[in-house]
Design a protein around this motif. Structure first.
Motif, PDB file in Angstrom:
ATOM      1  N   ALA A 119      -7.448  16.845  27.599  1.00 60.04           N
ATOM      2  CA  ALA A 119      -7.267  15.188  27.459  1.00 60.04           C
ATOM      3  C   ALA A 119      -8.630  14.543  27.562  1.00 60.04           C
ATOM      4  O   ALA A 119      -8.505  13.395  26.980  1.00 60.04           O
ATOM      5  N   ARG A 120      -9.751  15.391  27.807  1.00 65.60           N
ATOM      6  CA  ARG A 120     -10.922  14.717  27.824  1.00 65.60           C
ATOM      7  C   ARG A 120     -11.009  13.272  28.436  1.00 65.60           C
ATOM      8  O   ARG A 120     -11.352  12.396  27.851  1.00 65.60           O
ATOM      9  N   PHE A 121     -10.852  13.381  29.691  1.00 65.81           N
ATOM     10  CA  PHE A 121     -10.889  12.227  30.501  1.00 65.81           C
ATOM     11  C   PHE A 121     -12.280  11.787  30.625  1.00 65.81           C
ATOM     12  O   PHE A 121     -13.372  12.375  30.607  1.00 65.81           O
ATOM     13  N   ASP A 122     -12.516  10.441  30.618  1.00 64.34           N
ATOM     14  CA  ASP A 122     -13.942   9.866  30.969  1.00 64.34           C
ATOM     15  C   ASP A 122     -14.466   9.897  32.406  1.00 64.34           C
ATOM     16  O   ASP A 122     -15.321   9.806  32.939  1.00 64.34           O
ATOM     17  N   ARG A 123     -13.367   9.605  33.136  1.00 60.08           N
ATOM     18  CA  ARG A 123     -13.546   9.637  34.604  1.00 60.08           C
ATOM     19  C   ARG A 123     -12.239  10.316  35.480  1.00 60.08           C
ATOM     20  O   ARG A 123     -10.941  10.039  35.023  1.00 60.08           O
ATOM     21  N   ILE A 124     -12.822  11.153  36.530  1.00 59.90           N
ATOM     22  CA  ILE A 124     -11.598  11.875  37.298  1.00 59.90           C
ATOM     23  C   ILE A 124     -11.792  11.263  38.527  1.00 59.90           C
ATOM     24  O   ILE A 124     -12.942  11.444  39.149  1.00 59.90           O
ATOM     25  N   TYR A 125     -10.647  10.607  39.424  1.00 57.23           N
ATOM     26  CA  TYR A 125     -10.763  10.211  40.763  1.00 57.23           C
ATOM     27  C   TYR A 125     -10.097  11.513  41.608  1.00 57.23           C
ATOM     28  O   TYR A 125      -8.962  11.759  41.320  1.00 57.23           O
ATOM     29  N   ASP A 126     -10.862  12.093  42.330  1.00 58.57           N
ATOM     30  CA  ASP A 126     -10.314  13.046  43.078  1.00 58.57           C
ATOM     31  C   ASP A 126     -10.010  12.346  44.645  1.00 58.57           C
ATOM     32  O   ASP A 126     -10.650  12.039  45.402  1.00 58.57           O
ATOM     33  N   LEU A 127      -8.533  12.133  44.841  1.00 59.55           N
ATOM     34  CA  LEU A 127      -8.143  11.388  46.196  1.00 59.55           C
ATOM     35  C   LEU A 127      -7.717  12.474  47.129  1.00 59.55           C
ATOM     36  O   LEU A 127      -7.276  12.303  48.170  1.00 59.55           O
ATOM     37  N   GLN A 128      -7.551  13.961  46.468  1.00 57.03           N
ATOM     38  CA  GLN A 128      -7.109  14.867  47.302  1.00 57.03           C
ATOM     39  C   GLN A 128      -8.276  15.322  48.268  1.00 57.03           C
ATOM     40  O   GLN A 128      -8.234  15.439  49.344  1.00 57.03           O
ATOM     41  N   CYS A 129      -9.633  15.274  47.732  1.00 55.84           N
ATOM     42  CA  CYS A 129     -10.832  15.239  48.612  1.00 55.84           C
ATOM     43  C   CYS A 129     -10.740  16.683  49.435  1.00 55.84           C
ATOM     44  O   CYS A 129     -11.135  16.649  50.741  1.00 55.84           O
ATOM     45  N   VAL A 130     -10.423  17.671  48.860  1.00 53.78           N
ATOM     46  CA  VAL A 130     -10.344  19.173  49.649  1.00 53.78           C
ATOM     47  C   VAL A 130     -11.177  20.191  48.825  1.00 53.78           C
ATOM     48  O   VAL A 130     -11.297  19.908  47.623  1.00 53.78           O
ATOM     49  N   SER A 131     -11.599  21.268  49.322  1.00 47.60           N
ATOM     50  CA  SER A 131     -12.255  22.160  48.715  1.00 47.60           C
ATOM     51  C   SER A 131     -11.476  22.744  47.414  1.00 47.60           C
ATOM     52  O   SER A 131     -12.111  23.197  46.536  1.00 47.60           O
ATOM     53  N   ARG A 132     -10.160  22.953  47.627  1.00 48.10           N
ATOM     54  CA  ARG A 132      -9.384  23.494  46.509  1.00 48.10           C
ATOM     55  C   ARG A 132      -9.484  22.509  45.276  1.00 48.10           C
ATOM     56  O   ARG A 132      -9.632  22.951  44.097  1.00 48.10           O
TER      57      ARG A 132
ATOM     58  N   LYS B 209     -15.869  21.716  34.555  1.00 51.13           N
ATOM     59  CA  LYS B 209     -17.412  21.452  34.283  1.00 51.13           C
ATOM     60  C   LYS B 209     -17.805  22.608  33.256  1.00 51.13           C
ATOM     61  O   LYS B 209     -18.540  22.649  32.513  1.00 51.13           O
ATOM     62  N   LEU B 210     -16.973  23.857  33.794  1.00 51.34           N
ATOM     63  CA  LEU B 210     -17.107  25.005  32.883  1.00 51.34           C
ATOM     64  C   LEU B 210     -16.638  25.118  31.539  1.00 51.34           C
ATOM     65  O   LEU B 210     -17.260  25.299  30.527  1.00 51.34           O
ATOM     66  N   PHE B 211     -15.436  24.650  31.364  1.00 48.73           N
ATOM     67  CA  PHE B 211     -14.817  24.381  30.027  1.00 48.73           C
ATOM     68  C   PHE B 211     -14.824  23.156  29.154  1.00 48.73           C
ATOM     69  O   PHE B 211     -14.402  23.167  28.125  1.00 48.73           O
ATOM     70  N   SER B 212     -15.226  21.922  29.871  1.00 48.97           N
ATOM     71  CA  SER B 212     -15.289  20.741  29.266  1.00 48.97           C
ATOM     72  C   SER B 212     -16.157  20.844  28.102  1.00 48.97           C
ATOM     73  O   SER B 212     -17.314  21.207  28.146  1.00 48.97           O
ATOM     74  N   LYS B 213     -15.822  19.925  27.131  1.00 48.53           N
ATOM     75  CA  LYS B 213     -16.450  19.782  25.762  1.00 48.53           C
ATOM     76  C   LYS B 213     -17.142  18.494  25.607  1.00 48.53           C
ATOM     77  O   LYS B 213     -17.771  18.257  24.697  1.00 48.53           O
ATOM     78  N   ALA B 214     -16.919  17.615  26.668  1.00 50.05           N
ATOM     79  CA  ALA B 214     -17.230  16.216  26.644  1.00 50.05           C
ATOM     80  C   ALA B 214     -17.768  15.717  28.119  1.00 50.05           C
ATOM     81  O   ALA B 214     -17.256  16.416  29.038  1.00 50.05           O
ATOM     82  N   PRO B 215     -18.906  14.959  27.949  1.00 49.97           N
ATOM     83  CA  PRO B 215     -19.264  14.498  29.393  1.00 49.97           C
ATOM     84  C   PRO B 215     -17.999  13.725  29.984  1.00 49.97           C
ATOM     85  O   PRO B 215     -17.195  13.206  29.369  1.00 49.97           O
ATOM     86  N   TYR B 216     -18.266  13.815  31.232  1.00 48.40           N
ATOM     87  CA  TYR B 216     -17.223  13.124  32.042  1.00 48.40           C
ATOM     88  C   TYR B 216     -17.812  12.834  33.618  1.00 48.40           C
ATOM     89  O   TYR B 216     -18.954  13.113  33.977  1.00 48.40           O
ATOM     90  N   GLU B 217     -17.119  11.857  34.185  1.00 48.70           N
ATOM     91  CA  GLU B 217     -17.571  11.555  35.628  1.00 48.70           C
ATOM     92  C   GLU B 217     -16.492  11.954  36.689  1.00 48.70           C
ATOM     93  O   GLU B 217     -15.467  11.895  36.346  1.00 48.70           O
ATOM     94  N   TRP B 218     -16.908  12.479  37.628  1.00 51.12           N
ATOM     95  CA  TRP B 218     -16.018  12.928  38.912  1.00 51.12           C
ATOM     96  C   TRP B 218     -16.402  12.383  40.021  1.00 51.12           C
ATOM     97  O   TRP B 218     -17.536  12.041  40.502  1.00 51.12           O
ATOM     98  N   VAL B 219     -15.281  11.340  40.444  1.00 50.16           N
ATOM     99  CA  VAL B 219     -15.532  10.544  41.861  1.00 50.16           C
ATOM    100  C   VAL B 219     -14.604  11.246  43.029  1.00 50.16           C
ATOM    101  O   VAL B 219     -13.634  11.420  43.014  1.00 50.16           O
ATOM    102  N   ASN B 220     -15.570  11.370  44.150  1.00 51.52           N
ATOM    103  CA  ASN B 220     -14.981  12.040  45.193  1.00 51.52           C
ATOM    104  C   ASN B 220     -14.839  10.889  46.313  1.00 51.52           C
ATOM    105  O   ASN B 220     -15.697  10.318  46.536  1.00 51.52           O
ATOM    106  N   LEU B 221     -13.576  10.313  46.335  1.00 54.33           N
ATOM    107  CA  LEU B 221     -13.390   9.111  47.231  1.00 54.33           C
ATOM    108  C   LEU B 221     -13.857   9.370  48.531  1.00 54.33           C
ATOM    109  O   LEU B 221     -14.253   8.084  49.295  1.00 54.33           O
ATOM    110  N   SER B 222     -13.459  10.340  49.164  1.00 54.90           N
ATOM    111  CA  SER B 222     -13.956  10.511  50.649  1.00 54.90           C
ATOM    112  C   SER B 222     -15.315  10.624  50.795  1.00 54.90           C
ATOM    113  O   SER B 222     -15.716   9.895  51.784  1.00 54.90           O
ATOM    114  N   LYS B 223     -16.150  11.244  50.115  1.00 59.33           N
ATOM    115  CA  LYS B 223     -17.337  11.288  50.050  1.00 59.33           C
ATOM    116  C   LYS B 223     -18.201  10.215  49.374  1.00 59.33           C
ATOM    117  O   LYS B 223     -19.379   9.843  49.811  1.00 59.33           O
ATOM    118  N   GLN B 224     -17.365   9.235  48.905  1.00 60.53           N
ATOM    119  CA  GLN B 224     -17.938   8.249  48.209  1.00 60.53           C
ATOM    120  C   GLN B 224     -19.192   8.720  47.222  1.00 60.53           C
ATOM    121  O   GLN B 224     -20.337   8.321  47.359  1.00 60.53           O
TER     122      GLN B 224
END
Length: 303
Positions: free
Chosen positions: A81-94, A104-119
């Motif tokens: 899907a090549r998301f531009d940004r991913i918001y992690d609202l689960q915020c667990v190690s899983r 990160k390993l398989f993506s072919k495009a840059p993206y942003e990852w937001v951990n909402l708990s850690k801000q």
């Protein structure tokens, strides 16, 4: 300029999903022109659809790590899907290990990852998968769940004046259950004032619901007669709600009706956050919350 594609990850459990709805809507407000996809558990799909903000859904029912085919299908649905940004609202190690590291390993495009708990915002470059981190300012939001509507098939059975009782919770956490004898005493006190008790639950709470309803001739069983989407409409009709630490209690609290949450000290961090909610938190086991303590709060609500 192409439309920004955003993925929100929120799998559950029910109470956690309900609490996160306000944050999801705030994220939508922050990106009014983006296209949103939600990754969630299939149990919350009907609720998510009524939010009116997602154009697509990815279902993660937490299949076994050893089911490699299913795991690869899930991962591929995100990377393709090549998301531009991913918001992690689960915020667990899983989610961090399974999705952030694998994408990160398989993506072919840059993206942003937001951990909402850690801000925290991580910018991932497709070149060598390099990561930079920065602070992400976000103020948690709550929401009014009265936009949710179920089929309300059995609402014709509801009495005119009632308090809603929610005696169930996860079977894996029996310490979260306020004694059924206490719920029964509460139903009897309400009956003395001419007020009915409506008791909800699923098959797992059959014994509890039956016991409470047997204790008072003004107690009405709605066992297996309500869906998750019925709960906000049901709460709006109630004078007040009394419930354990469970998802339906959180839904009740965000339906803007007086709601009393009964908590063991071990689960105080998950207390109700609704605008008219009151939390009774035991200094010890949940049995230390007496019927008198709950009754006092109901009287404050004008019962």
């Amino acid at each position: 300029m192409s439309q920004k594609k955003i993925l929100i990850i929120k799998l559950g459990a029910l109470g956690d999903f309900v609490i996160a709805i306000g944050n999801m809507m705030e994220i939508k407000r922050m990106h009014p022109d983006a296209e949103f996809t939600l990754m969630t558990n299939s149990a919350f799909l009907s609720m998510a659809k009524q939010m009116g903000m997602f154009s697509d859904y990815i279902i993660d029912n937490r299949v076994s790590y050893f089911n490699l085919r299913a795991q690869w299908k899930l991962l591929s649905s995100v990377t393709n899907a090549r998301f531009d940004r991913i918001y992690d609202l689960q915020c667990v190690s899983r989610t961090d290990k399974k999705y952030f590291r694998m994408i990160k390993l398989f993506s072919k495009a840059p993206y942003e990852w937001v951990n909402l708990s850690k801000q925290e915002l991580r910018r991932v470059s497709s070149k060598f998968g390099s990561v930079t981190k920065e602070k992400f300012e976000f103020t948690p939001k709550t929401t009014d769940l009265r936009f949710l509507h179920g089929e309300n098939k059995h609402f014709h059975e509801l009495p005119q004046k009632f308090v809603l009782l929610i005696p169930g919770c996860s079977p894996n956490h029996p310490y979260k259950r306020w004694p059924i004898a206490y719920y029964s005493q509460l139903a009897q006190r309400l009956a003395e004032r001419g007020i009915s008790s409506v008791v909800i639950g699923t098959k797992a709470e059959e014994a509890e619901v039956s016991a409470i309803c047997a204790s008072s001739d003004k107690a009405v069983s709605m066992l297996n007669k309500t869906s998750l989407l019925d709960i906000p409409d049901l709460c709006v009709r109630a004078l007040a709600i009394v419930g354990n630490d469970t998802g339906p209690s959180h839904m009740a609290a965000f339906s803007c009706q007086p709601t009393i949450g009964i908590y063991d000290k071990r689960t105080a961090c998950g207390a109700l956050r609704g605008p008219k909610s009151v939390n009774l938190i035991s200094p010890d086991t949940i049995e230390k919350i007496t019927v008198d303590m709950v009754w006092e709060k109901l009287l404050e609500f004008g019962i």
